[in-house]
Structures are given as C-alpha cells and as structure tokens.
Design a protein around this motif. Structure first.
Motif, mmCIF file in Angstrom:
data_model
loop_
_atom_site.group_PDB
_atom_site.id
_atom_site.type_symbol
_atom_site.label_atom_id
_atom_site.label_comp_id
_atom_site.label_asym_id
_atom_site.label_seq_id
_atom_site.Cartn_x
_atom_site.Cartn_y
_atom_site.Cartn_z
ATOM 1 N N LEU A 172 4.189 53.243 21.782
ATOM 2 C CA LEU A 172 5.033 52.441 21.380
ATOM 3 C C LEU A 172 5.757 52.644 20.238
ATOM 4 C CD1 LEU A 172 6.446 49.538 22.389
ATOM 5 C CD2 LEU A 172 4.872 48.590 21.006
ATOM 6 N N LEU A 173 7.008 52.859 20.051
ATOM 7 C CA LEU A 173 7.713 53.226 18.856
ATOM 8 C C LEU A 173 8.344 51.926 18.439
ATOM 9 C CD1 LEU A 173 8.492 55.848 17.427
ATOM 10 C CD2 LEU A 173 10.675 55.848 19.030
ATOM 11 N N VAL A 174 7.964 51.719 16.994
ATOM 12 C CA VAL A 174 8.222 50.447 16.346
ATOM 13 C C VAL A 174 8.921 50.752 15.204
ATOM 14 C CG1 VAL A 174 7.738 48.330 15.500
ATOM 15 C CG2 VAL A 174 6.357 49.221 17.604
ATOM 16 N N SER A 175 10.029 50.244 14.633
ATOM 17 C CA SER A 175 10.667 50.290 13.521
ATOM 18 C C SER A 175 10.483 49.090 12.925
ATOM 19 C CB SER A 175 12.234 50.719 13.561
ATOM 20 O OG SER A 175 12.645 50.732 12.215
ATOM 21 N N PRO A 176 9.741 49.034 11.491
ATOM 22 C CA PRO A 176 9.607 47.935 10.914
ATOM 23 C C PRO A 176 10.899 47.109 10.474
ATOM 24 C CG PRO A 176 8.258 49.451 9.751
ATOM 25 C CD PRO A 176 9.203 50.069 10.789
ATOM 26 N N SER A 177 12.155 47.631 10.761
ATOM 27 C CA SER A 177 13.456 46.936 10.396
ATOM 28 C C SER A 177 13.607 46.223 11.516
ATOM 29 C CB SER A 177 14.498 48.043 10.427
ATOM 30 O OG SER A 177 14.299 49.103 9.364
ATOM 31 N N PRO A 227 14.287 60.201 19.585
ATOM 32 C CA PRO A 227 12.745 60.036 19.011
ATOM 33 C C PRO A 227 11.585 59.660 20.206
ATOM 34 C CG PRO A 227 14.325 58.602 17.941
ATOM 35 C CD PRO A 227 14.992 59.135 19.040
ATOM 36 N N GLU A 228 12.137 59.163 21.376
ATOM 37 C CA GLU A 228 10.968 59.028 22.428
ATOM 38 C C GLU A 228 10.536 60.360 22.947
ATOM 39 O OE1 GLU A 228 14.101 57.436 22.206
ATOM 40 O OE2 GLU A 228 13.288 55.405 21.510
ATOM 41 N N LYS A 229 11.618 61.285 23.124
ATOM 42 C CA LYS A 229 11.287 62.570 23.614
ATOM 43 C C LYS A 229 10.545 63.387 22.864
ATOM 44 C CE LYS A 229 15.496 63.432 26.590
ATOM 45 N NZ LYS A 229 16.632 64.199 26.966
ATOM 46 N N LEU A 230 10.988 63.335 21.419
ATOM 47 C CA LEU A 230 9.941 64.013 20.327
ATOM 48 C C LEU A 230 8.588 63.687 20.356
ATOM 49 C CD1 LEU A 230 11.061 66.321 18.287
ATOM 50 C CD2 LEU A 230 11.390 64.181 16.824
ATOM 51 N N LEU A 252 2.795 64.183 21.282
ATOM 52 C CA LEU A 252 1.650 63.714 21.636
ATOM 53 C C LEU A 252 1.168 64.205 23.041
ATOM 54 C CD1 LEU A 252 2.176 59.876 21.029
ATOM 55 C CD2 LEU A 252 0.714 61.482 19.949
ATOM 56 N N LYS A 253 2.082 64.781 23.744
ATOM 57 C CA LYS A 253 1.816 65.185 25.201
ATOM 58 C C LYS A 253 1.191 64.122 25.899
ATOM 59 C CE LYS A 253 -0.203 69.650 23.514
ATOM 60 N NZ LYS A 253 -1.363 70.480 23.630
ATOM 61 N N ASP A 254 1.789 63.109 25.868
ATOM 62 C CA ASP A 254 1.468 61.714 26.510
ATOM 63 C C ASP A 254 2.705 60.590 26.435
ATOM 64 O OD1 ASP A 254 0.286 59.612 27.523
ATOM 65 O OD2 ASP A 254 -1.425 59.542 26.147
ATOM 66 N N ASP A 255 2.991 60.036 27.421
ATOM 67 C CA ASP A 255 3.921 58.703 27.374
ATOM 68 C C ASP A 255 3.390 57.735 26.958
ATOM 69 O OD1 ASP A 255 2.757 58.327 29.775
ATOM 70 O OD2 ASP A 255 4.544 58.389 31.027
ATOM 71 N N ARG A 256 2.147 57.389 26.677
ATOM 72 C CA ARG A 256 1.625 56.119 26.377
ATOM 73 C C ARG A 256 1.724 55.926 25.052
ATOM 74 N NH1 ARG A 256 -3.943 56.889 29.172
ATOM 75 N NH2 ARG A 256 -3.546 58.795 27.958
ATOM 76 N N THR A 305 9.970 61.069 9.425
ATOM 77 C CA THR A 305 8.758 60.674 9.013
ATOM 78 C C THR A 305 8.181 59.701 9.968
ATOM 79 O OG1 THR A 305 8.695 61.433 6.816
ATOM 80 C CG2 THR A 305 6.822 60.112 7.495
ATOM 81 N N TYR A 306 7.061 59.977 10.901
ATOM 82 C CA TYR A 306 6.495 58.922 11.895
ATOM 83 C C TYR A 306 5.177 58.660 11.365
ATOM 84 C CZ TYR A 306 10.336 60.155 14.870
ATOM 85 O OH TYR A 306 11.828 60.434 15.496
ATOM 86 N N ASP A 307 4.740 57.581 11.317
ATOM 87 C CA ASP A 307 3.461 56.927 10.947
ATOM 88 C C ASP A 307 2.743 56.586 12.370
ATOM 89 O OD1 ASP A 307 1.143 56.093 9.876
ATOM 90 O OD2 ASP A 307 2.339 54.203 8.975
ATOM 91 N N PHE A 308 1.984 57.489 12.728
ATOM 92 C CA PHE A 308 1.154 57.513 13.923
ATOM 93 C C PHE A 308 -0.194 56.754 13.719
ATOM 94 C CE2 PHE A 308 3.840 60.945 14.907
ATOM 95 C CZ PHE A 308 4.102 60.837 16.300
ATOM 96 N N ARG A 309 -0.256 55.674 14.546
ATOM 97 C CA ARG A 309 -1.652 54.870 14.391
ATOM 98 C C ARG A 309 -2.035 54.817 15.951
ATOM 99 N NH1 ARG A 309 1.344 49.787 11.017
ATOM 100 N NH2 ARG A 309 2.088 51.132 9.526
ATOM 101 N N LYS A 310 -3.587 55.148 15.919
ATOM 102 C CA LYS A 310 -4.085 55.241 17.091
ATOM 103 C C LYS A 310 -4.801 53.903 17.321
ATOM 104 C CE LYS A 310 -7.804 57.930 19.013
ATOM 105 N NZ LYS A 310 -8.967 58.675 18.820
ATOM 106 N N LYS A 311 -4.484 53.260 18.470
ATOM 107 C CA LYS A 311 -4.939 52.044 19.045
ATOM 108 C C LYS A 311 -5.646 52.282 20.073
ATOM 109 C CE LYS A 311 -2.828 48.844 16.557
ATOM 110 N NZ LYS A 311 -3.386 47.683 15.880
ATOM 111 N N PRO A 312 -6.754 51.397 20.615
ATOM 112 C CA PRO A 312 -7.370 51.357 21.898
ATOM 113 C C PRO A 312 -6.591 51.049 23.081
ATOM 114 C CG PRO A 312 -8.257 49.616 20.476
ATOM 115 C CD PRO A 312 -7.260 50.278 19.915
ATOM 116 N N SER A 313 -5.683 50.128 22.884
ATOM 117 C CA SER A 313 -4.545 50.013 23.818
ATOM 118 C C SER A 313 -3.202 49.827 22.977
ATOM 119 C CB SER A 313 -4.894 48.781 24.662
ATOM 120 O OG SER A 313 -4.862 47.360 23.991
#
Length: 192
Positions: free
Chosen positions: A79-84, A65-68, A73-77, A117-125
């Motif tokens: 954070l991947l979080v599973s609500p589990s 998942p991290e590579k995908l 995103l073309k970016d390594d910044r 399915t990934y839920d992408f959420r844009k954050k300022p940091s």
C-alpha cells in the motif's frame, strides 16, 4: 540479428525491469545493460533495477511509483501512501510531504528509487486499497511524525472518526493499525 538488438526489441517505454529479466534475453547481461544505458534506452533506478524511459513532449517521464515499487519488492501486496493525503481528511493537516510510505510484507527501511525516497515499512498485513478509514488509522499511527502539533490534530481526528462507519473503521484499526490506535478509536466511538 545481434543479441543486443533482440534485447532492444523487448524493451517497452515506461516499464521497469530487474537485472534478472535480462538474463532470459541476453548472453552478456552486464555489457548489454551498460550499452543500453549509454544509448539512453535504459536508466538505472537502483541496484539491479532499470527503467526504459518514456518520452513525452516535456522530456523523459519518470516511472509510475506503483510499477517501481512492485518491481523493487517483487510483490504486488503493498500500500503506497503519501502523508500529504491526510490533508483530505479535514482534520487540520496542511503539510505537503516529499516522501511516500510503502506498507508491505517484505522490506523495511528508506530506499531511493529513481530520485524519489520511499519509506518502506514492513507490516504483518496490508490493506488492498487506501480507504478513508485506513487513512485515518494511518494518521493516528503517525501523529508523532507530522509537521503539525499532535495535541491539535488528535481531537480533530477522533471527531472525524465519529463521523465514519464504525464497523469499517474498527476493522481497519484491527487489521492494519496498532493496539494504541485501535484503543483510541474504540474510546472515541464509545463516547459518541
């Protein structure tokens, strides 16, 4: 040597590629991508995103998942979080979730990448890594999205906050959390 065989030599099992990557190696990108997919050397993960499958004794392994997400995103910044993961906080959550949340600086929305399915959420940091403090702040921000009753989880989460390092917890709330979650944590720590 043909251009297609040159492209084949560059493929690494388990790696995720963007269409742009093939433009350096191929003079007929779309035709070569189609041929590689027909041969089973590439799998289309999403629009413009391809996986060179890695064979295991159980069949083809999915991409990490991290590579995908990084290639998407073309970016390594991010954070991947599973609500589990909330279940590990010991606040009474027990649900297992089939969707991962990706906090990032670029994209917002739900995307299907490789059947997941990934839920992408844009954050300022975005924090560099997932700590217990960041996880608790994330839990407080997502109380309304959980399968468990909010009124049962909130008091347990605030009690758990009192057991954590207050400086790190408030820093996580300030840097990553919402105003509401920071206020809740400040009140909980003041009453301790």
């Amino acid at each position: 040597m043909s251009a297609l065989s040159d492209v084949k030599k560059r493929l690494r099992p388990g790696q995720v590629y963007r269409r742009q990557d093939f433009e350096r190696w191929s003079n007929a990108v779309d035709r070569h991508l189609r041929q590689l997919q027909d041969e089973g050397r590439l799998e289309k993960v999403s629009g413009g995103l391809y996986l060179a499958p890695r064979e295991t004794r159980f069949g083809k392994a999915p991409a990490k998942p991290e590579k995908l997400v990084e290639r998407f995103l073309k970016d390594d910044r991010f954070l991947l979080v599973s609500p589990s993961a909330y279940n590990g906080l010991g606040v009474g959550t027990t649900q297992l979730y089939n969707e991962s949340v990706v906090y990032n600086l670029k994209r917002h929305g739900r995307f299907d990448l490789g059947g997941q399915t990934y839920d992408f959420r844009k954050k300022p940091s975005v924090p560099r890594r997932l700590t217990q403090e960041v996880l608790l702040v994330d839990l407080l921000q997502n109380l309304d999205r959980l399968g468990e009753p909010r009124l049962e989880i909130l008091p347990r989460a605030l009690a758990r906050a009192r057991q954590m390092n207050p400086a790190r917890l408030l820093k996580a709330a300030r840097d990553f959390g919402s105003v509401r979650s920071e206020r809740l944590l400040r009140q909980a720590l003041e009453t301790a």
